[in-house]
Motif scaffolding. Structure first.
Motif, PDB file in Angstrom:
ATOM      1  N   SER A  18     -17.814 -21.315  94.159  1.00  0.00           N
ATOM      2  CA  SER A  18     -17.819 -22.719  94.608  1.00  0.00           C
ATOM      3  C   SER A  18     -16.967 -23.625  93.722  1.00  0.00           C
ATOM      4  CB  SER A  18     -19.260 -23.253  94.614  1.00  0.00           C
ATOM      5  OG  SER A  18     -19.727 -23.495  93.295  1.00  0.00           O
ATOM      6  N   THR A  20     -14.226 -25.770  91.857  1.00  0.00           N
ATOM      7  CA  THR A  20     -12.939 -26.438  92.057  1.00  0.00           C
ATOM      8  C   THR A  20     -12.622 -27.159  90.745  1.00  0.00           C
ATOM      9  OG1 THR A  20     -13.842 -28.562  92.763  1.00  0.00           O
ATOM     10  CG2 THR A  20     -13.550 -26.875  94.477  1.00  0.00           C
ATOM     11  N   THR A  39     -25.986 -27.797  95.599  1.00  0.00           N
ATOM     12  CA  THR A  39     -25.793 -27.023  96.831  1.00  0.00           C
ATOM     13  C   THR A  39     -25.540 -25.549  96.534  1.00  0.00           C
ATOM     14  OG1 THR A  39     -24.723 -28.980  97.740  1.00  0.00           O
ATOM     15  CG2 THR A  39     -24.440 -26.934  98.954  1.00  0.00           C
ATOM     16  N   TYR A  40     -24.876 -25.263  95.407  1.00  0.00           N
ATOM     17  CA  TYR A  40     -24.485 -23.895  95.090  1.00  0.00           C
ATOM     18  C   TYR A  40     -25.287 -23.277  93.959  1.00  0.00           C
ATOM     19  CZ  TYR A  40     -20.650 -25.266  98.032  1.00  0.00           C
ATOM     20  OH  TYR A  40     -19.907 -25.727  99.091  1.00  0.00           O
ATOM     21  N   ILE A  74     -10.809 -24.309  96.270  1.00  0.00           N
ATOM     22  CA  ILE A  74     -11.685 -23.308  95.650  1.00  0.00           C
ATOM     23  C   ILE A  74     -10.828 -22.437  94.733  1.00  0.00           C
ATOM     24  CG2 ILE A  74     -13.173 -21.308  96.078  1.00  0.00           C
ATOM     25  CD1 ILE A  74     -14.492 -23.912  96.943  1.00  0.00           C
ATOM     26  N   SER A  79     -16.515 -16.212  98.045  1.00  0.00           N
ATOM     27  CA  SER A  79     -17.777 -16.403  98.740  1.00  0.00           C
ATOM     28  C   SER A  79     -17.565 -16.993 100.131  1.00  0.00           C
ATOM     29  CB  SER A  79     -18.669 -17.343  97.916  1.00  0.00           C
ATOM     30  OG  SER A  79     -19.825 -17.670  98.621  1.00  0.00           O
ATOM     31  N   LYS A  81     -19.627 -18.524 101.884  1.00  0.00           N
ATOM     32  CA  LYS A  81     -20.282 -19.827 101.987  1.00  0.00           C
ATOM     33  C   LYS A  81     -19.331 -20.968 101.615  1.00  0.00           C
ATOM     34  CE  LYS A  81     -24.331 -22.332 100.302  1.00  0.00           C
ATOM     35  NZ  LYS A  81     -25.501 -22.299  99.442  1.00  0.00           N
ATOM     36  N   THR A  82     -18.423 -20.725 100.688  1.00  0.00           N
ATOM     37  CA  THR A  82     -17.574 -21.812 100.203  1.00  0.00           C
ATOM     38  C   THR A  82     -16.181 -21.840 100.811  1.00  0.00           C
ATOM     39  OG1 THR A  82     -16.860 -20.485  98.306  1.00  0.00           O
ATOM     40  CG2 THR A  82     -18.753 -21.929  97.987  1.00  0.00           C
ATOM     41  N   CYS A  83     -15.655 -20.666 101.170  1.00  0.00           N
ATOM     42  CA  CYS A  83     -14.260 -20.677 101.634  1.00  0.00           C
ATOM     43  C   CYS A  83     -14.022 -19.823 102.875  1.00  0.00           C
ATOM     44  CB  CYS A  83     -13.330 -20.219 100.502  1.00  0.00           C
ATOM     45  SG  CYS A  83     -13.596 -18.516 100.017  1.00  0.00           S
TER      46      CYS A  83
END
Length: 194
Positions: A18, A20, A39-40, A74, A79, A81-83
């Protein structure tokens, strides 16, 4: 960079996936910090995690080459979920270990040393006991290294972000045979015979 970061920063796969540039605070300071968004984070709350200075230095060098397009890109797209990409981290780590092992084997001084290295488990994805160097094992390594560095159990628990110290000490921290022997040898000797 991801496996080095993980071994020294204790992030879980989804947390690392997650990150950045916005998550990094004070990257050029003495104590850079990564802020994980709730969130992560497995704990579902924002977590500030100090970065080891060596990792911060390598990360800055990596950024100079990687050059992210924006502060919200990212950095480690592993993952779903993130990308939207679900990288097979066991395959990534297995490949990296095999590459590092091949370099290590090639650096052997002579054939005898090469044979010793070939027989060892060093840099193998799976050792002779059936233990795997998977993504989660890097978290075990981080916590074990904290204990070997004589970090207090409470601080190790906080850095691991565990709610129960028993999890930190009983599951994630490991002692090697030589460490147990050194502990016994550190005890005072018996008094001399009268």
């Amino acid at each position: 960079m991801a496996s080095i970061s993980r071994r020294r920063t204790r992030f879980r796969r989804g947390e690392l996936g997650s990150l950045t540039l916005k998550n990094f605070i004070g990257l050029d300071t003495e104590t850079p910090v990564i802020t994980l968004k709730a969130t992560y984070s497995k704990r579902c709350r924002n977590d500030d995690q100090a970065l080891h200075p060596d990792i911060a230095e390598r990360f800055r060098a990596w950024l100079a080459i990687r050059k992210p397009a924006s502060e919200t890109e990212i950095l480690f797209p592993i993952s779903k979920k993130t990308c939207g990409v679900d990288c097979k981290t066991p395959d990534m780590i297995s490949f990296d270990l095999a590459s590092a092992r091949n370099i290590w084997l090639a650096e052997s001084a002579d054939d005898a040393e090469r044979q010793l290295r070939l027989a060892s488990d060093y840099l193998k994805y799976e050792d002779s006991n059936g233990h795997f160097a998977d993504f989660h094992s890097l978290r075990h390594t981080f916590i074990t290294n904290l204990c070997r560095a004589k970090v207090s159990p409470k601080v190790a628990q906080m850095l691991a972000r565990h709610s129960d110290i028993r999890l930190t000490l009983n599951i994630y921290s490991h002692a090697a045979d030589d460490e147990r022997a050194a502990a016994i040898n550190a005890l005072p000797g018996l008094p001399p015979k009268k």
